[in-house]
Design an enzyme around this catalytic site. Structure first.
Site, mmCIF file in Angstrom:
data_model
loop_
_atom_site.group_PDB
_atom_site.id
_atom_site.type_symbol
_atom_site.label_atom_id
_atom_site.label_comp_id
_atom_site.label_asym_id
_atom_site.label_seq_id
_atom_site.Cartn_x
_atom_site.Cartn_y
_atom_site.Cartn_z
ATOM 1 N N THR A 136 -2.371 -71.547 26.550
ATOM 2 C CA THR A 136 -2.135 -72.977 26.415
ATOM 3 C C THR A 136 -0.693 -73.339 26.719
ATOM 4 O O THR A 136 0.204 -72.490 26.584
ATOM 5 C CB THR A 136 -2.475 -73.417 24.970
ATOM 6 O OG1 THR A 136 -2.059 -74.757 24.765
ATOM 7 C CG2 THR A 136 -1.750 -72.545 23.950
ATOM 8 N N ASP A 137 -0.453 -74.597 27.072
ATOM 9 C CA ASP A 137 0.920 -75.061 27.267
ATOM 10 C C ASP A 137 1.663 -75.214 25.939
ATOM 11 O O ASP A 137 2.903 -75.323 25.921
ATOM 12 C CB ASP A 137 0.952 -76.377 28.046
ATOM 13 C CG ASP A 137 0.161 -77.508 27.401
ATOM 14 O OD1 ASP A 137 -0.418 -77.299 26.309
ATOM 15 O OD2 ASP A 137 0.097 -78.601 27.991
ATOM 16 N N SER A 165 0.328 -68.350 17.221
ATOM 17 C CA SER A 165 -0.648 -67.271 17.339
ATOM 18 C C SER A 165 -1.021 -67.020 18.801
ATOM 19 O O SER A 165 -1.183 -65.871 19.226
ATOM 20 C CB SER A 165 -1.888 -67.579 16.506
ATOM 21 O OG SER A 165 -2.594 -68.704 17.012
ATOM 22 N N LYS A 166 -1.134 -68.086 19.601
ATOM 23 C CA LYS A 166 -1.416 -67.913 21.029
ATOM 24 C C LYS A 166 -0.232 -67.243 21.728
ATOM 25 O O LYS A 166 -0.414 -66.409 22.615
ATOM 26 C CB LYS A 166 -1.734 -69.258 21.671
ATOM 27 C CG LYS A 166 -3.081 -69.846 21.295
ATOM 28 C CD LYS A 166 -4.249 -68.989 21.760
ATOM 29 C CE LYS A 166 -4.414 -68.994 23.263
ATOM 30 N NZ LYS A 166 -5.643 -68.248 23.690
ATOM 31 N N LYS A 201 -11.547 -82.952 18.820
ATOM 32 C CA LYS A 201 -10.491 -83.211 19.794
ATOM 33 C C LYS A 201 -10.433 -84.694 20.138
ATOM 34 O O LYS A 201 -11.416 -85.436 19.987
ATOM 35 C CB LYS A 201 -10.716 -82.362 21.049
ATOM 36 C CG LYS A 201 -10.702 -80.854 20.778
ATOM 37 C CD LYS A 201 -9.377 -80.389 20.212
ATOM 38 C CE LYS A 201 -9.364 -78.905 19.870
ATOM 39 N NZ LYS A 201 -9.337 -78.038 21.045
#
Length: 360
Positions: A136-137, A165-166, A201
């Site tokens: 992800t960004d 975490s990413k 979302k």
């Protein structure tokens, strides 16, 4: 059509399911789809593949090393694509432990299994193998209005438990390439939207709340900026990276569509005013309510996707205007059963927890 065998983890989630369907529309090999089926993994996302013998669904966890080893030994995939992740910032604020378990421990265990598998392969299987980490960004942190968009060399500065975490998982992927030579690839994408997205979302939340006559809760002043990427464009980018990406490299994937949250919501309202007018009179915009912001809310994300365009020839097909209309039409058309199933007890409980105390 090519016939590679591919292992997709998290392939019943929003992006994963869209990728699985897109891949099988263009490839004739076996696709092994491993998903734990948490709240975000939905078998209904894969309904179109029920009778497709190429799609092998396995319910399981990337934190189960024995299962992963069995699948790799049995199917000997050319590619592993890891979509499996806890992915919602708000949930990470309430329950960060689940994010560390899946996004860090799970990636580590998957890398260990992939490394063992890769070492057992014969030529030319060794040369063809790829492990792709879908990231992800948000790992890059937050931008001011004046700063340049995130590039592949932007330092990691994650600000939420989800992003941290990413980032940890991404670092492990890079380390397994540098230390062991495992042929890995990483993609960092901007905000996805499109069919089958869970209503926690922004876009499906606002769309479905609008239709139900409920408030449209906007965090803070609504001026937080995101780059929006239609999910089918993202799937095409991942295919390009698998096919032609250089092992060890990272590729940013963006939609070239920076919008404030408030712009996105007002665009949705305008489309709904045309496609499904409110009973009585007035615009859906009248349902917008500003609520307390979430902790540590990043102000702006922006992706510089010039590298993937320059090196691999990828660019998004959809503009935000075309992609958002396709998304609205999907939710308004024949997918009401899917929506009703997702808007179940678990979602209602989560919505109550997350928005409790956020006064308008």
């Amino acid at each position: 059509m090519d016939k590679p065998t591919i292992l997709v983890t998290g392939g019943a989630g929003f992006i994963g399911a869209n990728f699985v369907c897109a891949w099988l529309s263009r490839h004739n090999g076996t696709l092994v789809n491993l998903d734990k089926l948490t709240y975000a993994g939905n078998p209904a996302n894969l309904h179109a593949l029920q009778a497709d013998p190429r799609h092998v669904f396995v319910r399981g966890d990337i934190c189960d090393p024995e299962l992963i080893a069995q699948l790799l030994a049995r199917f000997r995939p050319r590619y592993i694509v890891n979509f499996a992740a806890e992915s919602h910032v708000d949930r990470s604020i309430h329950s960060p432990d689940a994010f560390v378990k899946t996004n860090v421990d799970g990636v580590f265990l998957l890398l260990e299994a992939a490394l063992h598998h890769w070492k057992q392969l014969t030529q030319p299987e060794v040369e063809d193998f790829r492990f792709l980490q879908v990231s992800t960004d948000e790992v890059y942190g937050s931008l001011s209005a004046e700063e340049s968009a995130f590039s592949e060399t932007t330092p990691y500065r994650p600000n939420s438990p989800y992003a941290a975490s990413k980032a940890a998982g991404d670092h492990l992927v890079r380390a397994y390439h540098r230390t062991y030579g495992l042929p890995v690839l990483t993609t960092n994408c901007s905000n996805n939207y499109g069919p089958y997205q869970h209503p926690e979302k922004l876009i499906p939340l606002m769309l479905l709340n609008a239709l139900a006559g409920k408030a449209l809760p906007v965090y803070g002043d609504g001026a937080n900026i995101r780059d929006w990427l239609f999910v089918e464009d993202h799937c095409r980018a991942i295919e390009r990276v698998l096919d032609s990406g250089t092992p060890g490299q990272t590729y940013n994937v963006g939609g070239h569509n920076e919008k404030t949250n408030l712009e996105v919501i007002r665009t949705l309202c305008a489309i709904l005013d045309q496609e499904r007018p409110r009973l009585g009179s007035g615009s859906y915009r009248e349902q917008i309510r500003f609520v307390a912001d979430r902790p540590g809310h990043d102000r702006r994300y922006a992706i510089d996707a010039s590298k993937i365009g320059r090196e691999l020839g990828w660019k998004p097909v959809e503009s935000f205007e075309s992609g958002i209309r396709k998304t609205v039409h999907w939710y308004l058309s024949q997918h009401r059963d899917w929506v009703e199933q997702v808007l179940s007890g678990d979602y209602k409980e989560w919505f109550a927890i997350n928005y409790r105390g956020r006064t308008a």
